[in-house]
Scaffold this active site. Structure first.
Site, mmCIF file in Angstrom:
data_model
loop_
_atom_site.group_PDB
_atom_site.id
_atom_site.type_symbol
_atom_site.label_atom_id
_atom_site.label_comp_id
_atom_site.label_asym_id
_atom_site.label_seq_id
_atom_site.Cartn_x
_atom_site.Cartn_y
_atom_site.Cartn_z
ATOM 1 N N LYS A 1 0.837 -1.220 0.000
ATOM 2 C CA LYS A 1 0.000 0.000 0.000
ATOM 3 C C LYS A 1 0.864 1.260 0.000
ATOM 4 O O LYS A 1 0.649 2.166 -0.785
ATOM 5 C CB LYS A 1 -0.902 0.039 1.244
ATOM 6 C CG LYS A 1 -1.910 -1.063 1.342
ATOM 7 C CD LYS A 1 -2.806 -0.861 2.561
ATOM 8 C CE LYS A 1 -2.054 -0.900 3.876
ATOM 9 N NZ LYS A 1 -1.615 -2.235 4.306
ATOM 10 N N ARG B 1 -9.181 1.221 9.060
ATOM 11 C CA ARG B 1 -8.642 -0.103 9.309
ATOM 12 C C ARG B 1 -9.620 -1.001 10.068
ATOM 13 O O ARG B 1 -9.286 -2.124 10.407
ATOM 14 C CB ARG B 1 -7.393 0.062 10.158
ATOM 15 C CG ARG B 1 -6.139 -0.505 9.545
ATOM 16 C CD ARG B 1 -5.026 -0.167 10.522
ATOM 17 N NE ARG B 1 -3.857 -0.938 10.304
ATOM 18 C CZ ARG B 1 -2.839 -0.540 9.552
ATOM 19 N NH1 ARG B 1 -2.889 0.579 8.906
ATOM 20 N NH2 ARG B 1 -1.790 -1.295 9.446
ATOM 21 N N ARG C 1 11.612 -5.786 4.632
ATOM 22 C CA ARG C 1 11.349 -4.382 4.314
ATOM 23 C C ARG C 1 12.321 -3.458 5.050
ATOM 24 O O ARG C 1 12.682 -3.692 6.187
ATOM 25 C CB ARG C 1 9.922 -4.040 4.736
ATOM 26 C CG ARG C 1 9.603 -2.555 4.691
ATOM 27 C CD ARG C 1 8.152 -2.314 4.597
ATOM 28 N NE ARG C 1 7.480 -2.459 5.874
ATOM 29 C CZ ARG C 1 6.162 -2.272 6.014
ATOM 30 N NH1 ARG C 1 5.407 -1.977 4.969
ATOM 31 N NH2 ARG C 1 5.609 -2.421 7.201
ATOM 32 N N ARG D 1 11.756 -1.219 10.685
ATOM 33 C CA ARG D 1 10.752 -0.777 11.652
ATOM 34 C C ARG D 1 10.676 -1.750 12.826
ATOM 35 O O ARG D 1 10.811 -2.951 12.644
ATOM 36 C CB ARG D 1 9.381 -0.706 10.964
ATOM 37 C CG ARG D 1 9.119 0.637 10.304
ATOM 38 C CD ARG D 1 7.909 0.612 9.422
ATOM 39 N NE ARG D 1 6.762 -0.090 10.003
ATOM 40 C CZ ARG D 1 5.575 -0.185 9.397
ATOM 41 N NH1 ARG D 1 5.391 0.387 8.221
ATOM 42 N NH2 ARG D 1 4.594 -0.834 9.965
ATOM 43 N N ARG E 1 0.173 -8.654 13.512
ATOM 44 C CA ARG E 1 -0.439 -7.658 12.625
ATOM 45 C C ARG E 1 -1.315 -8.327 11.575
ATOM 46 O O ARG E 1 -2.368 -7.804 11.194
ATOM 47 C CB ARG E 1 0.646 -6.811 11.948
ATOM 48 C CG ARG E 1 1.217 -5.763 12.890
ATOM 49 C CD ARG E 1 2.571 -5.282 12.446
ATOM 50 N NE ARG E 1 2.558 -4.641 11.154
ATOM 51 C CZ ARG E 1 3.642 -4.521 10.370
ATOM 52 N NH1 ARG E 1 4.793 -5.018 10.747
ATOM 53 N NH2 ARG E 1 3.548 -3.897 9.220
#
Ligand code: ADP
Ligand code: ZN
Length: 210
Positions: free
Chosen positions: A13, A88, A122, A155, A166
Site C-alpha cells: 500500500k 482499518r 522491508r 521498523r 499484525r
C-alpha cells in the site's frame, strides 16, 4: 481524487501510494507514518501509539481519527488524497464517511503466505519514509535511501513475532472492510502478485477511468 488503499500489511500500500503521489500530485496520508512521527517526537499520542504498534494491535479509533482529520483539513488535501492505512476497521470506515466521500477503494490482493517475507525484508527511510525491500526493491546504495540519502532502518514492528500479530489483526478487523466497500460499489481488486510496476499499471488503469 480521494482514494483509500486497502490490503494486508506488506501488500505494498505504502509503496504504491508513494508512486501515486508522484503521478497525480495528491498527498499520501499514512496513519502509520503519522504515528511513527509522534513516537519519534515522544508526544503523549506517540507514547500511547507505541504500545499498540509493538503489540501489532490497532491504536484507539478516536485518537487516529483526530490525527487524520487534522491532516485532511490542510490545504494540500483540497484536490484529493490517498489514505494509506486508514480506515482499518468498521468503526473507522463509518467515521470516515463524515469526513468526506471517497471516489474509490483500491484493494491490493496477495496471498497471506507472501506477506511475512515481504515485511521482514522491508527497510524504511528514517527521513522521508520511502519503502525498500532487500529482495524486491533493494536501494542503489546499501543502507541508503535512493530519493533522499537518508538512513534505512527496519521498523520495530517488522519482526516476525509482531508481523504475525499484525496479520491476525488485519484478518479480524480490516478484512471485513472488503465486503463493506464492495456493497458500496467502491471496491476495485488489484492483483498485487506480479511485481511493483505491474501492480502500479493496474491501479493507474482503474484510476484513469475515474
Ligand atoms: P502496515 O500497513 O504495514 O501494518 P502501518 O505503518 O500502516 O503498517 O501501521 C503500523 C501500525 O500503526 C499498525 O500496526 C497499528 O498499530 C498502527 N496504525 C496504523 N494505522 C492505524 C489505524 N488506522 N488505526 C489504528 N491503528 C493504526
Ligand atoms: Zn528518504
Amino acid at each position: 481524487m480521494k482514494l483509500i488503499m486497502l490490503g494486508p500489511p506488506g501488500a505494498g500500500k505504502g509503496t504504491q501510494a508513494q508512486f501515486l503521489v508522484e503521478k497525480y500530485g495528491i498527498p499520501q496520508i499514512s496513519t502509520g507514518d503519522l504515528l511513527r512521527k509522534a513516537v519519534a517526537e515522544g508526544t503523549e499520542l506517540g507514547k500511547i501509539a507505541k504500545s499498540y504498534m509493538d503489540a501489532g494491535k490497532l491504536g484507539p479509533d478516536d485518537l487516529i481519527l483526530a490525527l487524520v482529520k487534522e491532516r485532511i483539513e490542510k490545504p494540500d488535501c483540497k484536490k484529493g488524497y490517498i489514505l494509506d492505512g486508514y480506515p482499518r476497521n468498521l468503526a473507522q470506515a463509518e467515521a470516515m464517511e463524515k469526513l468526506g466521500k471517497v471516489d474509490v477503494v483500491i484493494n491490493l490482493v496477495l496471498p497471506m503466505s507472501e506477506l511475512v517475507n515481504r515485511l521482514t525484508s522491508r527497510r524504511t527511510c528514517r527521513k522521508c519514509n520511502a519503502v525498500f525491500n532487500l529482495t524486491a526493491r533493494p536501494p542503489k546504495v546499501a543502507g541508503k535511501c535512493d530519493s533522499c540519502g537518508g538512513e534505512l532502518y527496519q521498523r520495530d514492528d517488522d519482526n516476525e513475532k509482531t508481523v504475525s500479530k499484525r496479520l491476525d489483526t488485519y484478518t479480524a478487523q480490516t478484512a471485513p472492510l472488503i465486503e463493506y466497500y464492495k456493497k458500496k460499489k467502491l471496491l476495485r481488486d488489484i492483483d498485487a502478485t506480479h511485481g511493483m510496476e505491474n501492480t502500479l499499471a493496474s491501479i493507474v488503469k482503474v484510476l484513469d477511468k475515474i
